[in-house]
Write a protein that holds these residues in place. Structure first.
Motif, short mmCIF file in Angstrom:
data_model
loop_
_atom_site.label_atom_id
_atom_site.label_comp_id
_atom_site.label_asym_id
_atom_site.label_seq_id
_atom_site.Cartn_x
_atom_site.Cartn_y
_atom_site.Cartn_z
N PHE A 248 100.07 -29.50 43.85
CA PHE A 248 99.76 -30.32 42.97
C PHE A 248 99.20 -31.68 43.63
O PHE A 248 98.41 -32.20 42.75
CB PHE A 248 100.81 -30.65 41.97
N THR A 249 99.53 -32.31 44.52
CA THR A 249 99.10 -33.26 45.14
C THR A 249 97.65 -33.09 45.57
O THR A 249 96.89 -33.83 45.70
CB THR A 249 100.05 -33.90 46.03
N LEU A 250 97.54 -31.86 46.21
CA LEU A 250 96.10 -31.41 46.73
C LEU A 250 95.10 -31.52 45.44
O LEU A 250 94.05 -31.91 45.53
CB LEU A 250 95.96 -30.14 47.29
N TYR A 251 95.68 -31.18 44.28
CA TYR A 251 94.81 -30.90 43.02
C TYR A 251 94.46 -32.64 42.88
O TYR A 251 93.31 -33.05 42.43
CB TYR A 251 95.71 -30.41 41.77
N VAL A 252 95.66 -33.28 42.87
CA VAL A 252 95.39 -35.04 42.74
C VAL A 252 94.33 -35.45 43.76
O VAL A 252 93.56 -36.23 43.29
CB VAL A 252 96.84 -35.73 42.70
N SER A 253 94.41 -34.91 44.89
CA SER A 253 93.59 -35.44 45.91
C SER A 253 91.91 -34.79 45.36
O SER A 253 91.11 -36.03 45.71
CB SER A 253 93.55 -35.15 47.20
N PHE A 254 91.81 -33.79 44.94
CA PHE A 254 90.66 -33.51 44.49
C PHE A 254 90.00 -34.36 43.44
O PHE A 254 88.81 -34.77 43.47
CB PHE A 254 90.45 -31.86 44.06
N GLU A 255 90.66 -34.67 42.57
CA GLU A 255 90.31 -35.56 41.46
C GLU A 255 90.07 -37.05 42.11
O GLU A 255 89.19 -37.73 41.34
CB GLU A 255 91.58 -35.62 40.32
N VAL A 256 90.74 -37.71 42.74
CA VAL A 256 90.42 -38.76 43.51
C VAL A 256 88.99 -38.68 44.17
O VAL A 256 88.22 -39.59 43.83
CB VAL A 256 91.45 -39.29 44.24
N MET A 257 88.80 -37.76 44.76
CA MET A 257 87.68 -37.50 45.29
C MET A 257 86.42 -37.33 44.52
O MET A 257 85.41 -37.89 44.58
CB MET A 257 87.58 -36.31 46.49
N LEU A 258 86.80 -36.73 43.39
CA LEU A 258 85.60 -36.32 42.55
C LEU A 258 85.30 -37.60 41.80
O LEU A 258 83.95 -37.91 41.75
CB LEU A 258 86.21 -35.33 41.45
N MET A 259 85.94 -38.49 41.39
CA MET A 259 85.85 -39.72 40.67
C MET A 259 85.25 -40.57 41.74
O MET A 259 84.06 -41.17 41.29
CB MET A 259 87.03 -40.40 40.10
N ALA A 260 85.55 -40.80 42.91
CA ALA A 260 84.92 -41.79 43.90
C ALA A 260 83.63 -41.45 44.29
O ALA A 260 82.63 -42.14 44.12
CB ALA A 260 85.69 -42.14 44.85
N SER A 261 83.45 -39.97 44.48
CA SER A 261 82.20 -39.48 44.78
C SER A 261 81.15 -39.53 43.73
O SER A 261 80.13 -39.68 44.19
CB SER A 261 82.31 -37.89 45.51
N PHE A 262 81.50 -39.30 42.46
CA PHE A 262 80.54 -39.10 41.54
C PHE A 262 80.12 -40.48 41.32
O PHE A 262 78.91 -40.79 41.08
CB PHE A 262 81.44 -38.61 40.36
N VAL A 263 80.96 -41.43 41.49
CA VAL A 263 80.40 -42.80 41.19
C VAL A 263 79.40 -43.32 42.27
O VAL A 263 78.23 -43.87 42.10
CB VAL A 263 81.53 -43.93 41.27
N LEU A 264 80.00 -42.78 43.78
CA LEU A 264 79.05 -43.15 44.49
C LEU A 264 77.59 -42.74 44.74
O LEU A 264 76.53 -43.08 44.72
CB LEU A 264 79.63 -42.78 46.07
N LEU A 265 77.72 -41.28 43.93
CA LEU A 265 76.23 -40.45 43.71
C LEU A 265 75.54 -41.16 42.83
O LEU A 265 74.22 -41.39 42.99
CB LEU A 265 76.67 -39.19 43.28
N THR A 266 76.04 -41.71 41.48
CA THR A 266 75.24 -42.39 40.72
C THR A 266 75.10 -43.83 40.74
O THR A 266 74.47 -44.61 39.92
CB THR A 266 75.86 -41.94 39.28
N LEU A 267 75.81 -44.59 41.68
CA LEU A 267 75.54 -45.87 41.77
C LEU A 267 74.13 -46.46 42.14
O LEU A 267 73.45 -45.97 42.99
CB LEU A 267 76.63 -46.31 43.01
N GLY A 268 73.85 -47.16 41.15
CA GLY A 268 72.34 -47.60 41.15
C GLY A 268 71.53 -46.98 39.71
O GLY A 268 70.62 -47.64 39.52
N GLY A 269 72.24 -46.11 39.26
CA GLY A 269 71.57 -45.58 37.94
C GLY A 269 70.31 -45.17 38.09
O GLY A 269 69.57 -44.99 36.93
N GLU A 270 69.33 -44.63 39.25
CA GLU A 270 68.24 -44.12 39.04
C GLU A 270 68.23 -42.62 38.55
O GLU A 270 69.28 -41.94 38.50
CB GLU A 270 67.84 -43.82 40.67
N ARG A 271 67.12 -42.44 37.90
CA ARG A 271 67.00 -41.14 36.97
C ARG A 271 67.62 -39.85 37.87
O ARG A 271 68.30 -39.06 37.19
CB ARG A 271 65.74 -40.97 36.60
N GLY A 272 66.97 -39.52 39.12
CA GLY A 272 67.45 -38.56 39.95
C GLY A 272 69.06 -38.70 40.10
O GLY A 272 69.54 -37.38 40.22
N GLN A 273 69.55 -39.73 40.34
CA GLN A 273 70.86 -39.61 40.45
C GLN A 273 71.72 -39.38 39.35
O GLN A 273 72.76 -38.64 39.78
CB GLN A 273 71.31 -41.28 41.19
#
Length: 501
Positions: A129-154
């Motif tokens: 379950f802690t492994l699942y939690v780690s995946f969700e922490v990674m998903l939230m942080a990586s999604f914001v990093l991917l879209t940081l800047g708000g460009e259309r392609g991002q």
């Protein structure tokens, strides 16, 4: 061995993340770089402690395992947190020189720290379950990093990324519930100890559980045919973000296969190996063919992430000590090589203002040092001796020959040749052909930023050379890590000594 300091790879990135409360951007940069340097020192020390004293563990809470949450660092997780710390430290320096002020103002470095914390948690947790939690922490942080800047392609790439990864999380969480219903535990050591009894009492159900775990982790790892979210999203953010995500996130998926499926479901893995071998071959083929078809350097390198995952998948598809050891060695090599190549691509972008190969040319004449560093990294990725990539691929392909999987070995060899071809394509188009008339006018970055970005890329290339020159030492560490995964009694004894004295 009990060691409360095993939580340092979590506490240090958490502290860096909290530094987002600092308002001054320059101070946040300094805190992040120094903090990731301290994290690297802590991970190197833990790697040394594991080598000297064996598996390190700490049980969180007032209860011992399997009820308390186990934090465990064995040889495999020690290698993984150390290479992650290297990428985090160099990535922070590279980002400070290349990420624009607007993105840094919106908490770039704290987000990077939370991402690294999630990755480290995935590598050192001893609980599903802690492994699942780690995946969700990674998903939230990586999604914001991917879209940081708000460009259309991002935004478009980020939506594809988060949608497929949420599906993976749903499958993972459902499988965790099924696992608990069948064996009554989520502690990995306890699960490995109990799964044999479940195999005899409920035949077939554990194989289904293992297959579901492989699907969930396969989406995270971008294996065939679940990979299309990666090339659709990884080329959209700044190259510093692409390099860090490309180096680490898919590797967490592969590591989870090794840690959960290989450790806890070794008998069921026997039935799944033929399918895994086919998936490994198709992942290698589709990834490299996709790379050859690209003209954008970032997309080309993103497809190569997929291709290299196929080699890593061979480790569990063959599931022999030699194959798993070679895959662990390959993991270290490909993380270094891929990060270096993305960093070099970013340096070329600073010099020429584009990632499009059709608009690039003559870089070798104007920036010969950049061309030299790229050539070494590209040769290592392609597996040219005596660089690290050669030894890594040779170990995996030798394991395939020993297992009699000649078709899979042939695919791996051909894909290696095609990888070399795609690197030559970049070499010719970007570095040697005449500069085309439609080449963009460089935007002109500060000289110090170009020196820093190339300095960081050079550091990683030097590490790759060192790994190649001292391959025996890393193979010894890889052998030790593979032995713990295959001989799960060692892991159980370290985490739950009362079960196996």
């Amino acid at each position: 061995m009990n060691n409360p300091l095993v939580i340092l790879p979590l506490l240090i990135p958490l502290g860096i993340g909290i530094s987002g409360l600092i308002r001054d951007r320059a101070q946040r940069q300094v805190v992040a770089i120094v903090g990731f340097g301290v994290n690297l020192a802590a991970c190197l020390w833990l790697l040394y402690r594991v080598g000297e004293a064996g598996i390190q563990r700490s049980i969180m809470g007032a209860y011992d395992a399997p009820y308390g949450i186990a934090i465990v660092i064995d040889p495999l997780s020690a290698i993984m947190i150390t290479i992650t710390a290297i990428i985090a430290f160099t990535g922070a320096i590279y980002s400070a020189a290349s990420i624009d002020a607007n993105r840094q103002r919106f908490a770039f470095f704290p987000l990077l720290a939370f991402l690294i914390m999630g990755i480290n948690l995935a590598f050192i947790t001893g609980d599903l379950f802690t492994l699942y939690v780690s995946f969700e922490v990674m998903l939230m942080a990586s999604f914001v990093l991917l879209t940081l800047g708000g460009e259309r392609g991002q935004i478009a790439g980020g939506l594809k990324y988060v949608t497929l990864n949420l599906i993976s999380s749903m499958i993972f969480l459902t499988t965790i519930g099924l696992t608990y219903a069948v064996v009554g535990t989520l502690n990995l050591a306890h699960l490995a100890e109990r799964i044999a009894a479940a195999n005899s009492s409920t035949p077939g159900i554990t194989t289904v559980i293992a297959a579901l775990f492989l699907i969930a982790f396969g989406i995270k790892a971008a294996v065939f045919p679940l990979f299309f979210w990666l090339p659709a999203s990884y080329h959209t953010p700044p190259v510093a973000v692409t390099a860090i995500l490309g180096a680490l996130l898919t590797k967490v998926g592969v590591y989870s296969m090794w840690r959960v499926v290989a450790l806890c479901f070794p008998r069921d893995l026997v039935y799944l190996q033929p399918a895994l071998q086919v998936v490994a071959a198709l992942t290698m083929i589709t990834g490299v063919l996709g790379a050859i078809a690209q003209t954008d350097v970032r997309r080309l390198l993103s497809f190569h992430i997929i291709s290299q995952i196929g080699y890593l998948l061979m480790g569990i598809a063959l599931f022999t000590p030699t194959a798993l050891s070679g895959a662990i060695f390959f993991m270290v090599h490909v993380i270094l090589a891929k990060t270096a190549l993305f960093f070099i691509a970013g340096a070329v972008y600073q010099q020429r203002g584009t990632y499009n190969l059709t608009k690039l040319g003559n870089v070798a004449k104007s920036h010969p040092y950049t061309a030299l560093v790229f050539l070494i990294a590209a040769f290592s990725l392609a597996g040219i001796p005596p660089l690290a990539g050669f030894w890594a691929k040779m170990a995996i392909l030798r394991a395939g020959l020993e297992a009699g999987q000649y078709g899979l070995v042939a695919v791996g060899f051909v894909v290696s040749l095609l990888t070399f071809y795609s690197m030559i394509k970049i070499w010719d188009e970007c570095y040697w052909k005449p500069l085309p008339e439609n080449a963009p006018i460089p935007r002109g970055s500060a000289p110090w930023t170009r020196r820093v970005t190339m300095g960081v890329a050079t550091t990683l290339v030097v590490l790759m050379i060192v790994v190649g020159l001292f391959a025996d030492s890393l193979f010894a560490a890889s052998d030790s890590a593979a032995a713990v995964v295959i001989n799960h009694q060692t892991y159980i004894r370290a985490v739950m000594p009362e079960v196996i004295p």
